[in-house]
Scaffold this active site. Structure first.
Site, PDB file in Angstrom:
ATOM      1  N   ARG A 235       0.846  -1.205   0.000  1.00  0.00           N
ATOM      2  CA  ARG A 235       0.000   0.000   0.000  1.00  0.00           C
ATOM      3  C   ARG A 235       0.883   1.259   0.000  1.00  0.00           C
ATOM      4  O   ARG A 235       2.113   1.170  -0.003  1.00  0.00           O
ATOM      5  CB  ARG A 235      -0.895   0.000   1.231  1.00  0.00           C
ATOM      6  CG  ARG A 235      -0.105   0.151   2.528  1.00  0.00           C
ATOM      7  CD  ARG A 235      -0.990   0.186   3.733  1.00  0.00           C
ATOM      8  NE  ARG A 235      -0.341   0.883   4.830  1.00  0.00           N
ATOM      9  CZ  ARG A 235      -0.747   0.877   6.081  1.00  0.00           C
ATOM     10  NH1 ARG A 235      -1.822   0.184   6.403  1.00  0.00           N
ATOM     11  NH2 ARG A 235      -0.119   1.555   7.012  1.00  0.00           N
ATOM     12  N   GLY A 236       0.237   2.409   0.016  1.00  0.00           N
ATOM     13  CA  GLY A 236       0.933   3.688   0.175  1.00  0.00           C
ATOM     14  C   GLY A 236       2.005   3.929  -0.872  1.00  0.00           C
ATOM     15  O   GLY A 236       1.825   3.637  -2.062  1.00  0.00           O
ATOM     16  N   ALA A 303       9.746  -0.225   3.040  1.00  0.00           N
ATOM     17  CA  ALA A 303       8.986  -0.580   4.249  1.00  0.00           C
ATOM     18  C   ALA A 303       9.412   0.311   5.403  1.00  0.00           C
ATOM     19  O   ALA A 303      10.608   0.567   5.590  1.00  0.00           O
ATOM     20  CB  ALA A 303       9.225  -2.049   4.606  1.00  0.00           C
ATOM     21  N   GLY A 304       8.444   0.799   6.157  1.00  0.00           N
ATOM     22  CA  GLY A 304       8.795   1.659   7.290  1.00  0.00           C
ATOM     23  C   GLY A 304       7.615   1.771   8.234  1.00  0.00           C
ATOM     24  O   GLY A 304       6.461   1.589   7.833  1.00  0.00           O
ATOM     25  N   LEU A 311      10.906  10.756  24.103  1.00  0.00           N
ATOM     26  CA  LEU A 311      11.938   9.813  24.555  1.00  0.00           C
ATOM     27  C   LEU A 311      11.674   9.328  25.979  1.00  0.00           C
ATOM     28  O   LEU A 311      11.818   8.137  26.268  1.00  0.00           O
ATOM     29  CB  LEU A 311      13.321  10.480  24.465  1.00  0.00           C
ATOM     30  CG  LEU A 311      14.483   9.579  24.860  1.00  0.00           C
ATOM     31  CD1 LEU A 311      14.627   8.400  23.902  1.00  0.00           C
ATOM     32  CD2 LEU A 311      15.791  10.363  24.909  1.00  0.00           C
ATOM     33  N   ALA A 312      11.251  10.256  26.845  1.00  0.00           N
ATOM     34  CA  ALA A 312      11.026   9.892  28.242  1.00  0.00           C
ATOM     35  C   ALA A 312       9.929   8.842  28.391  1.00  0.00           C
ATOM     36  O   ALA A 312       9.921   8.070  29.347  1.00  0.00           O
ATOM     37  CB  ALA A 312      10.670  11.142  29.046  1.00  0.00           C
ATOM     38  N   TYR A 367      12.121   7.247  15.119  1.00  0.00           N
ATOM     39  CA  TYR A 367      11.889   7.314  13.666  1.00  0.00           C
ATOM     40  C   TYR A 367      12.954   8.190  12.998  1.00  0.00           C
ATOM     41  O   TYR A 367      13.560   7.806  11.990  1.00  0.00           O
ATOM     42  CB  TYR A 367      10.484   7.875  13.422  1.00  0.00           C
ATOM     43  CG  TYR A 367      10.076   7.943  11.976  1.00  0.00           C
ATOM     44  CD1 TYR A 367       9.701   6.795  11.268  1.00  0.00           C
ATOM     45  CD2 TYR A 367      10.041   9.168  11.304  1.00  0.00           C
ATOM     46  CE1 TYR A 367       9.318   6.867   9.944  1.00  0.00           C
ATOM     47  CE2 TYR A 367       9.651   9.243   9.987  1.00  0.00           C
ATOM     48  CZ  TYR A 367       9.289   8.097   9.299  1.00  0.00           C
ATOM     49  OH  TYR A 367       8.900   8.177   7.983  1.00  0.00           O
ATOM     50  N   LYS A 371      15.773   7.217  10.213  1.00  0.00           N
ATOM     51  CA  LYS A 371      15.776   7.800   8.865  1.00  0.00           C
ATOM     52  C   LYS A 371      17.051   8.601   8.595  1.00  0.00           C
ATOM     53  O   LYS A 371      17.533   8.647   7.464  1.00  0.00           O
ATOM     54  CB  LYS A 371      14.529   8.671   8.680  1.00  0.00           C
ATOM     55  CG  LYS A 371      13.220   7.872   8.702  1.00  0.00           C
ATOM     56  CD  LYS A 371      13.196   6.813   7.618  1.00  0.00           C
ATOM     57  CE  LYS A 371      11.837   6.148   7.452  1.00  0.00           C
ATOM     58  NZ  LYS A 371      11.822   5.148   6.382  1.00  0.00           N
TER      59      LYS A 371
HETATM   60  N1  LIG Z   1       3.788   9.134   4.158  1.00  0.00           N
HETATM   61  C1  LIG Z   1       4.706  10.053   4.407  1.00  0.00           C
HETATM   62  O1  LIG Z   1       4.386  11.252   4.490  1.00  0.00           O
HETATM   63  C2  LIG Z   1       6.143   9.667   4.583  1.00  0.00           C
HETATM   64  C3  LIG Z   1       7.056  10.689   4.839  1.00  0.00           C
HETATM   65  C4  LIG Z   1       8.390  10.381   5.005  1.00  0.00           C
HETATM   66  C5  LIG Z   1       8.819   9.078   4.864  1.00  0.00           C
HETATM   67  N2  LIG Z   1       7.931   8.092   4.606  1.00  0.00           N
HETATM   68  C6  LIG Z   1       8.459   6.728   4.495  1.00  0.00           C
HETATM   69  O2  LIG Z   1       8.014   6.149   3.282  1.00  0.00           O
HETATM   70  C7  LIG Z   1       7.861   4.731   3.444  1.00  0.00           C
HETATM   71  C8  LIG Z   1       6.447   4.299   3.051  1.00  0.00           C
HETATM   72  O3  LIG Z   1       5.552   5.056   3.832  1.00  0.00           O
HETATM   73  P1  LIG Z   1       3.954   4.978   3.643  1.00  0.00           P
HETATM   74  O4  LIG Z   1       3.431   6.303   4.019  1.00  0.00           O
HETATM   75  O5  LIG Z   1       3.631   4.404   2.309  1.00  0.00           O
HETATM   76  O6  LIG Z   1       3.606   3.965   4.824  1.00  0.00           O
HETATM   77  P2  LIG Z   1       2.457   2.844   4.934  1.00  0.00           P
HETATM   78  O7  LIG Z   1       2.333   2.576   6.387  1.00  0.00           O
HETATM   79  O8  LIG Z   1       1.253   3.257   4.170  1.00  0.00           O
HETATM   80  O9  LIG Z   1       3.131   1.610   4.188  1.00  0.00           O
HETATM   81  C9  LIG Z   1       4.263   0.943   4.702  1.00  0.00           C
HETATM   82  C10 LIG Z   1       4.256  -0.496   4.246  1.00  0.00           C
HETATM   83  O10 LIG Z   1       5.398  -1.144   4.817  1.00  0.00           O
HETATM   84  C11 LIG Z   1       4.976  -2.421   5.265  1.00  0.00           C
HETATM   85  N3  LIG Z   1       5.832  -2.927   6.336  1.00  0.00           N
HETATM   86  C12 LIG Z   1       5.904  -2.468   7.608  1.00  0.00           C
HETATM   87  N4  LIG Z   1       6.741  -3.236   8.321  1.00  0.00           N
HETATM   88  C13 LIG Z   1       7.189  -4.206   7.485  1.00  0.00           C
HETATM   89  C14 LIG Z   1       8.063  -5.303   7.658  1.00  0.00           C
HETATM   90  N5  LIG Z   1       8.619  -5.582   8.849  1.00  0.00           N
HETATM   91  N6  LIG Z   1       8.308  -6.106   6.602  1.00  0.00           N
HETATM   92  C15 LIG Z   1       7.738  -5.861   5.427  1.00  0.00           C
HETATM   93  N7  LIG Z   1       6.899  -4.822   5.194  1.00  0.00           N
HETATM   94  C16 LIG Z   1       6.627  -4.005   6.217  1.00  0.00           C
HETATM   95  C17 LIG Z   1       3.558  -2.202   5.766  1.00  0.00           C
HETATM   96  O11 LIG Z   1       2.844  -3.398   5.882  1.00  0.00           O
HETATM   97  C18 LIG Z   1       3.015  -1.263   4.719  1.00  0.00           C
HETATM   98  O12 LIG Z   1       2.411  -1.944   3.645  1.00  0.00           O
HETATM   99  C19 LIG Z   1       8.201   4.440   4.899  1.00  0.00           C
HETATM  100  O13 LIG Z   1       9.565   4.057   4.987  1.00  0.00           O
HETATM  101  C20 LIG Z   1       7.994   5.780   5.579  1.00  0.00           C
HETATM  102  O14 LIG Z   1       8.748   5.904   6.755  1.00  0.00           O
HETATM  103  C21 LIG Z   1       6.591   8.358   4.470  1.00  0.00           C
END
Ligand SMILES: NC(=O)c1ccc[n+]([C@@H]2O[C@H](COP(=O)([O-])OP(=O)(O)OC[C@H]3O[C@@H](n4cnc5c(N)ncnc54)[C@H](O)[C@@H]3O)[C@@H](O)[C@H]2O)c1
Length: 462
Positions: A235-236, A303-304, A311-312, A367, A371
């Site tokens: 997704r995303g 993936a993220g 932090l506390a 996070y 990153k």
């Molecule tokens: N949306 C934003 O505004 C934004 C901004 C900065 C960075 N990002 C980064 O972009 C990337 C995608 O973000 P997004 O908004 O599409 O997030 P999202 O949550 O919509 O999608 C993330 C996908 O990663 C998968 N995932 C999570 N843990 C996993 C694992 N252990 N193994 C395999 N897959 C895993 C989830 O199932 C999900 O499908 C991420 O790394 C996020 O940190 C997003």
């Protein structure tokens, strides 16, 4: 998700009201589509100072198929080659196809304050004429270590482009590309920036090395015959990366957690790819990837997760889960795949950072650390990965992108995140995907170790 404010400002009463109230007036960005694959207006090729790369740049721009005009006499607004009076032609509305879609300014020879005056002279008469959603691309040279006048002038271009990006408005973007060697090495970068694919990339400084590049047989399907693995693809942003890489001809292997299997398989079936349900933090993840994909050209670490707390109040497990998914798994799989030679020469690794990692964000020490770690890995590994394995390493750093992740952000913070950038709106997953595709492009071998923000020139960490 829908940006109601952007929709509202796109209407006549919305424009009237927001102008009266002095509110932001974001312009709807024109992105790539099958009906709008490239710019329609002319591209002005201008030069500041003694032309250094003019002939070579003209050749590269000529190959793009865009309607490039050179030789603009900035004092009269007259194009000396075509006789076209650019300033007279662009009197119409800002969306008019008669307006320049883009300006490319060759400032590679600018080496002192006089040269900077020529940057002003070249862009001052025409900057405002660029069409809505258009581009200004400034070509610069690497900053000299031996000549502090050149260094001052070339560094000045950075402040200049970032400021112009903030003031130019109407969805127009401004980018500085520093070319180390032949301009031909920057062809994939120029094509990307001079296209609707780079709609949400602004205020960036991109360095292009002199490394040899491979032109694709077909620039419209540059990834034909290549295989890409995308993590977090269900997704995303990951799903958008899959769509765009498939459009560009890649064979896909889509990886996501087993609980996302249904969405993953549906997407894989639609894009004629393979689904690999797998938790990327599993101890045997790299082996399972290599079993599933014997020959890989592009690895997209997308993936993220977030587990926000100050932090506390952050227990160790919240710290650890974010570090495991966002950083440790990226380092482990990258090392294992490179060591095993599982990535083909000419291939690419694209990792995902975030502007939160570059700027810092309250409640996101875990996070942001993960990153920022991605940015560190990218810059350090890139030269060695290219030298030892023929593979580039770059990172996208998304800003506020409209996904489920940002839909979960509280309304007020979400609205601030959307507007606090030069384009006055959030980006779309496809914007990150297009930048990923440019990194994965076979002709982008000269783009290495770059962390490019896809953030509409967000104020965060700017
Ligand atoms: N949306 C934003 O505004 C934004 C901004 C900065 C960075 N990002 C980064 O972009 C990337 C995608 O973000 P997004 O908004 O599409 O997030 P999202 O949550 O919509 O999608 C993330 C996908 O990663 C998968 N995932 C999570 N843990 C996993 C694992 N252990 N193994 C395999 N897959 C895993 C989830 O199932 C999900 O499908 C991420 O790394 C996020 O940190 C997003």
């Amino acid at each position: 998700m829908a940006d109601r404010y952007l929709n509202f400002t796109g209407t006549a009463p919305g424009r009237f009201l927001t102008r009266r109230l002095g509110l932001p007036q974001p312009a709807e960005l024109r992105r790539w589509s099958a009906e709008y694959p490239s710019f329609e207006g002319v591209v002005l090729h201008l030069t500041a100072g003694e032309p250094k790369h003019s002939a070579e740049l003209a050749e590269v721009l000529g190959r793009t198929g865009l309607d490039v005009r050179t030789g603009l006499d900035v004092r009269t607004g007259l194009d000396v080659r075509t006789g076209l009076d650019v300033r007279a032609e662009v009197e119409g509305p800002s969306e008019s196809a008669a307006r320049p879609a883009a300006i490319v300014l060759d400032a590679t020879a600018v080496a002192d304050v006089t040269g900077l005056a020529q940057v002003h002279a070249a862009l001052h008469p025409v900057a405002r004429t660029v069409a809505a959603s258009g581009r200004i691309v400034v070509l610069g040279s690497p900053v000299s270590r031996d000549d502090h006048h050149q260094a001052a002038a070339q560094q000045a271009l950075e402040g200049f482009t970032r400021s112009l990006g903030k003031e130019i408005g109407r969805g127009r973007t401004v980018t500085l590309v520093r070319v180390e060697g032949p301009v031909a090495a920057a062809e994939s970068t120029l094509r990307f920036l001079l296209s609707p694919r780079s709609a949400y990339v602004s205020g960036q400084v991109i360095e292009v090395t002199a490394a040899e590049t491979t032109a694709p047989a077909d620039w419209a399907r540059p990834l034909a015959g290549r295989t890409a693995l995308i993590t977090g693809a269900a997704r995303g942003i990951g799903a958008a990366v899959a769509e765009v890489l498939a459009r560009d001809g890649a064979r896909l292997v889509l990886l996501d957690v087993p609980s996302a299997r249904q969405d993953l398989e549906a997407l894989a079936a639609r894009l004629d790819g393979t689904a690999l349900p797998l938790d990327i933090t599993a101890a045997d993840a790299a082996e399972r990837i290599m079993d599933a994909v014997p020959s890989l050209d592009t690895l997209v670490h997308n993936a993220g997760i977030t587990r926000d707390r100050t932090l506390a109040k952050m227990p160790a497990d919240r710290w650890a889960s974010v570090m495991d998914v966002n950083l440790a798994s990226v380092l482990t799989t990258t090392d294992a795949l490179l060591k095993a030679g599982a990535l083909n020469r000419g291939g690419s690794i694209v990792a995902t950072a975030s502007i939160a990692g570059l700027a810092g964000n309250a409640g996101q020490t875990n996070y942001a650390a993960s990153k920022a770690g991605i940015a560190g890995m990218t810059r350090s590994l890139a030269p060695r990965a290219l030298a030892d394995h023929g593979v580039t390493v770059n990172a996208v750093a998304p800003g506020f992108i409209e996904t489920k992740m940002t839909a979960a952000v509280p309304l007020f913070i979400r609205e601030a995140g959307r507007r606090m950038n030069s384009l006055g709106q959030g980006g779309q997953p496809v914007d990150v995907a297009e930048t990923t595709a440019w990194f994965a492009h076979p002709a982008s071998g000269s783009v290495n170790g770059q962390v490019v923000r896809v953030c509409g020139q967000s104020l965060l960490g700017a």
